[in-house]
Design a protein around this motif. Structure first.
Motif, short mmCIF file in Angstrom:
data_model
loop_
_atom_site.label_atom_id
_atom_site.label_comp_id
_atom_site.label_asym_id
_atom_site.label_seq_id
_atom_site.Cartn_x
_atom_site.Cartn_y
_atom_site.Cartn_z
N ILE A 185 0.84 -1.20 0.00
CA ILE A 185 0.00 0.00 0.00
C ILE A 185 0.87 1.25 0.00
O ILE A 185 0.62 2.20 -0.75
N PHE A 186 1.90 1.28 0.85
CA PHE A 186 2.81 2.42 0.87
C PHE A 186 3.45 2.64 -0.50
O PHE A 186 3.54 3.77 -1.00
N TYR A 187 3.90 1.56 -1.12
CA TYR A 187 4.54 1.65 -2.44
C TYR A 187 3.55 2.22 -3.47
O TYR A 187 3.92 3.06 -4.30
N THR A 188 2.31 1.78 -3.40
CA THR A 188 1.30 2.24 -4.35
C THR A 188 1.02 3.73 -4.16
O THR A 188 0.91 4.49 -5.13
N VAL A 189 0.91 4.16 -2.91
CA VAL A 189 0.70 5.58 -2.63
C VAL A 189 1.85 6.41 -3.18
O VAL A 189 1.65 7.44 -3.83
N ALA A 190 3.08 5.94 -2.93
CA ALA A 190 4.25 6.68 -3.39
C ALA A 190 4.31 6.74 -4.91
O ALA A 190 4.64 7.79 -5.50
N GLU A 191 3.98 5.65 -5.58
CA GLU A 191 4.04 5.61 -7.04
C GLU A 191 2.90 6.39 -7.69
O GLU A 191 3.10 7.06 -8.71
N ARG A 192 1.72 6.32 -7.09
CA ARG A 192 0.55 6.99 -7.69
C ARG A 192 0.46 8.46 -7.30
O ARG A 192 -0.20 9.23 -7.96
N GLY A 193 1.11 8.84 -6.20
CA GLY A 193 1.19 10.25 -5.84
C GLY A 193 0.06 10.79 -5.00
O GLY A 193 0.06 11.98 -4.66
N SER A 194 -0.89 9.94 -4.64
CA SER A 194 -1.98 10.39 -3.78
C SER A 194 -2.68 9.18 -3.17
O SER A 194 -2.62 8.07 -3.71
N PHE A 195 -3.35 9.44 -2.02
CA PHE A 195 -4.09 8.36 -1.37
C PHE A 195 -5.30 7.95 -2.21
O PHE A 195 -5.64 6.77 -2.28
N SER A 196 -5.94 8.92 -2.85
CA SER A 196 -7.14 8.61 -3.63
C SER A 196 -6.80 7.75 -4.85
O SER A 196 -7.50 6.79 -5.17
N ALA A 197 -5.69 8.10 -5.56
CA ALA A 197 -5.29 7.32 -6.72
C ALA A 197 -4.87 5.91 -6.31
O ALA A 197 -5.16 4.93 -7.00
N ALA A 198 -4.17 5.80 -5.17
CA ALA A 198 -3.77 4.48 -4.68
C ALA A 198 -4.99 3.65 -4.31
O ALA A 198 -5.04 2.45 -4.59
N ALA A 199 -5.98 4.29 -3.67
CA ALA A 199 -7.19 3.57 -3.29
C ALA A 199 -7.91 3.01 -4.51
O ALA A 199 -8.40 1.88 -4.51
N GLN A 200 -7.95 3.79 -5.60
CA GLN A 200 -8.59 3.34 -6.82
C GLN A 200 -7.84 2.15 -7.42
O GLN A 200 -8.44 1.17 -7.87
N THR A 201 -6.51 2.23 -7.43
CA THR A 201 -5.69 1.15 -7.97
C THR A 201 -5.85 -0.13 -7.17
O THR A 201 -5.92 -1.23 -7.73
N LEU A 202 -5.90 0.01 -5.84
CA LEU A 202 -5.94 -1.16 -4.96
C LEU A 202 -7.36 -1.64 -4.68
O LEU A 202 -7.54 -2.63 -3.97
N HIS A 203 -8.38 -0.92 -5.23
CA HIS A 203 -9.79 -1.26 -4.99
C HIS A 203 -10.09 -1.25 -3.48
O HIS A 203 -10.75 -2.13 -2.95
N MET A 204 -9.58 -0.20 -2.82
CA MET A 204 -9.81 0.02 -1.39
C MET A 204 -10.43 1.40 -1.21
O MET A 204 -10.42 2.22 -2.13
N THR A 205 -10.95 1.66 -0.02
CA THR A 205 -11.41 3.01 0.29
C THR A 205 -10.21 3.86 0.66
O THR A 205 -9.19 3.35 1.15
N GLN A 206 -10.34 5.16 0.45
CA GLN A 206 -9.23 6.05 0.79
C GLN A 206 -8.92 6.03 2.29
O GLN A 206 -7.73 5.98 2.67
N PRO A 207 -9.91 6.03 3.19
CA PRO A 207 -9.58 5.94 4.63
C PRO A 207 -8.83 4.66 4.99
O PRO A 207 -7.94 4.69 5.85
N ALA A 208 -9.15 3.55 4.30
CA ALA A 208 -8.45 2.29 4.59
C ALA A 208 -6.99 2.38 4.17
O ALA A 208 -6.09 1.88 4.87
N VAL A 209 -6.73 3.01 3.03
CA VAL A 209 -5.35 3.19 2.58
C VAL A 209 -4.59 4.07 3.56
O VAL A 209 -3.46 3.76 3.98
N THR A 210 -5.21 5.17 3.96
CA THR A 210 -4.57 6.08 4.92
C THR A 210 -4.26 5.37 6.23
O THR A 210 -3.17 5.53 6.80
N MET A 211 -5.19 4.56 6.71
CA MET A 211 -5.00 3.85 7.97
C MET A 211 -3.82 2.88 7.90
O MET A 211 -3.03 2.78 8.84
N GLN A 212 -3.68 2.18 6.78
CA GLN A 212 -2.59 1.21 6.64
C GLN A 212 -1.23 1.91 6.58
O GLN A 212 -0.24 1.42 7.13
#
Length: 300
Positions: A10-37
């Protein structure tokens, strides 16, 4: 507390995608769940990994140090998938991907059949698009991967060669070239040409190789351009001109004797097809199996 590989992903995805929202979309997760992890990972290490500003995310010094290790962890998981798929016989699931025109219409229909016979519990949903549409669909519409006709240098994407291909000069059966196995480049460019549209993978490979030999597209006698390979083949058969097309697309016409391939002395139009996916994504096992199967089948 043991290191959580899922949190690294998840951290790697956030770093590569540049935002929590973009990472959440890529990972099929909610943005709060990505932030929490990510926060949980920061708590484990006792340091901030990302600076959150109103404009963008920036890696801290700790984040910059962690990123290469997170990348290695993600790559290890992918490599493990590739290894294990060779031992798993009962793969199941729905596989969604896209392919560019030549690949989707002429190559994959011949090769997917043996794959589905080997893995009967997998279903395939393949969309045919141009390369730009494929990149967008993989990034934003949840497709697992795409197969395109040229390397991809789009940031955030990983491209791997999956199949070999070659463009051939083709002539109608009654053309003077049809009785010859080889012509010179000078002879070829004097002939009227019927080509795929500008921007297609086929046209790009042709232009790049001709330019290597000092020939620009302006020197060609282009009489028509078409947006589909089928239209190009029909035009060549009708005697409108010669063309350069993938060897995969003309197998039927060659078998019927409608078209004749002719090599151009000293000119090589070989290329590779590439699978593309988001660097931050993990391919599902059916996708790993299909790409592995395509590599094997295309070289038989």
């Amino acid at each position: 507390m043991a290191l959580n590989v899922h949190q690294l992903h998840i951290f790697y995805t956030v770093a590569e995608r540049g935002s929590f929202s973009a990472a959440a979309q890529t990972l099929h997760m909610t943005q709060p769940a990505v932030t929490m992890q990510v926060q949980a990972l920061e708590e484990r290490f006792g340091t901030k990994l990302l600076n959150r500003t109103t404009k963008r995310l920036e890696l801290t010094e700790a984040g910059l140090r962690l990123l290469p290790q997170a990348r290695k962890a993600v790559e290890l998981m992918r490599d493990t998938d590739l290894m294990m798929v060779q031992y798993i016989e009962e793969l199941k699931g729905r596989l969604q991907f896209a392919a560019s025109l030549t690949i989707g219409e002429y190559v994959l229909p011949r090769l997917i059949g043996p794959f589905l016979r080997k893995f009967p519990d997998i279903s395939v949903d393949m969309k045919v698009m141009n390369t730009t549409e494929i990149i967008d669909a993989v990034a934003h519409q949840g497709l697992d991967f795409g197969i395109i006709e040229a390397p991809c240098d789009v940031p955030g994407f990983d491209a791997q060669p999956v199949m070999d291909d070659e463009l051939l000069l083709i002539a109608p059966a009654n053309h003077p070239f049809a009785s010859r196995d080889q012509v010179t480049l000078e002879e070829a460019i004097r002939e009227p040409m019927v080509l795929r549209e500008k921007g297609s993978g086929t046209r790009q490979i042709m232009g790049d190789e001709l330019q290597r030999h000092g020939v620009t597209e302006n020197e060609l006698r282009v009489v028509s351009e078409f947006g589909s390979t089928g239209a190009v083949k029909s035009a060549v058969e009708a005697g409108l001109g010669l063309s350069l097309l993938s060897v995969w697309t003309i197998k039927h016409e060659l078998a019927l004797g409608l078209l004749k391939p002719v090599s151009i002395a000293g000119v090589n139009f070989r290329r590779q097809f590439f699978s593309v996916r988001l660097q931050s994504s993990l391919l599902p096992m059916p996708a790993v199996a299909l790409l592995n199967e395509l590599r094997e089948l295309s070289h038989e």
